[in-house]
Design a protein around this motif. Structure first.
Motif, PDB file in Angstrom:
ATOM      1  N   ARG A  19     -24.855 -57.242 -67.568  1.00 36.33           N
ATOM      2  CA  ARG A  19     -24.548 -58.584 -67.936  1.00 36.33           C
ATOM      3  C   ARG A  19     -25.667 -59.231 -67.114  1.00 36.33           C
ATOM      4  N   THR A  20     -25.838 -60.657 -67.274  1.00 32.76           N
ATOM      5  CA  THR A  20     -26.848 -61.467 -66.755  1.00 32.76           C
ATOM      6  C   THR A  20     -26.259 -62.164 -65.456  1.00 32.76           C
ATOM      7  N   GLU A  21     -26.812 -61.930 -64.522  1.00 35.48           N
ATOM      8  CA  GLU A  21     -26.367 -62.399 -63.224  1.00 35.48           C
ATOM      9  C   GLU A  21     -27.569 -62.502 -62.131  1.00 35.48           C
ATOM     10  N   ILE A  22     -26.998 -63.308 -60.955  1.00 38.90           N
ATOM     11  CA  ILE A  22     -28.064 -63.429 -59.850  1.00 38.90           C
ATOM     12  C   ILE A  22     -27.711 -62.150 -58.954  1.00 38.90           C
ATOM     13  N   ALA A  23     -28.506 -61.431 -58.527  1.00 39.40           N
ATOM     14  CA  ALA A  23     -28.307 -60.219 -57.823  1.00 39.40           C
ATOM     15  C   ALA A  23     -29.015 -60.163 -56.381  1.00 39.40           C
ATOM     16  N   ILE A  32     -32.757 -61.489 -60.634  1.00 37.53           N
ATOM     17  CA  ILE A  32     -31.878 -62.042 -61.540  1.00 37.53           C
ATOM     18  C   ILE A  32     -31.605 -60.493 -62.454  1.00 37.53           C
ATOM     19  N   ARG A  33     -30.530 -60.387 -62.828  1.00 36.48           N
ATOM     20  CA  ARG A  33     -30.443 -59.025 -63.749  1.00 36.48           C
ATOM     21  C   ARG A  33     -30.322 -59.859 -65.085  1.00 36.48           C
ATOM     22  N   PHE A  50     -29.946 -68.347 -69.379  1.00 35.90           N
ATOM     23  CA  PHE A  50     -29.023 -68.295 -68.213  1.00 35.90           C
ATOM     24  C   PHE A  50     -29.397 -69.468 -67.060  1.00 35.90           C
ATOM     25  N   ARG A  54     -26.902 -72.498 -65.748  1.00 38.86           N
ATOM     26  CA  ARG A  54     -26.547 -72.277 -64.525  1.00 38.86           C
ATOM     27  C   ARG A  54     -26.954 -73.874 -63.800  1.00 38.86           C
TER      28      ARG A  54
END
Length: 91
Positions: A19-23, A32-33, A50, A54
């Motif tokens: 999933r798209t997310e801050i990592a 960011i993934r 994204f 955000r």
């Protein structure tokens, strides 16, 4: 004091994520993934989507100004300050 109303950030992108997310961070960049492969600009498009969501700005306010073909990118976001960008990407 500047009237500049845009922010610039270094981003390290990890494509093909679940999933798209801050990592977190990767050196001095925000990691960011993205849930898209690095094919035909899809990972870049997902990153722009994204970040726009955000930050609450339109997609055309987010531009990749450096590193379009690599994992490390420089993004410029119109309509937000550096502090707003930092808060949105670290929360």
């Amino acid at each position: 004091m500047s009237d500049r109303r845009y922010a610039v950030a270094a981003v390290h992108v990890v494509p093909r994520a679940r999933r798209t997310e801050i990592a977190g961070t990767y050196g001095d960049a925000i990691k960011i993934r993205v849930a898209a492969p690095p094919v035909a600009g899809r990972a870049n498009a997902e990153l722009v989507r994204f970040l726009a969501g955000r930050l609450g700005v339109p997609r055309n306010a987010v531009r990749i100004t450096g590193g379009e073909r690599g994992r490390r990118k420089v993004v410029r976001v119109e309509g937000v300050s550096d502090d707003e960008l930092r808060r949105a990407l670290t929360a």
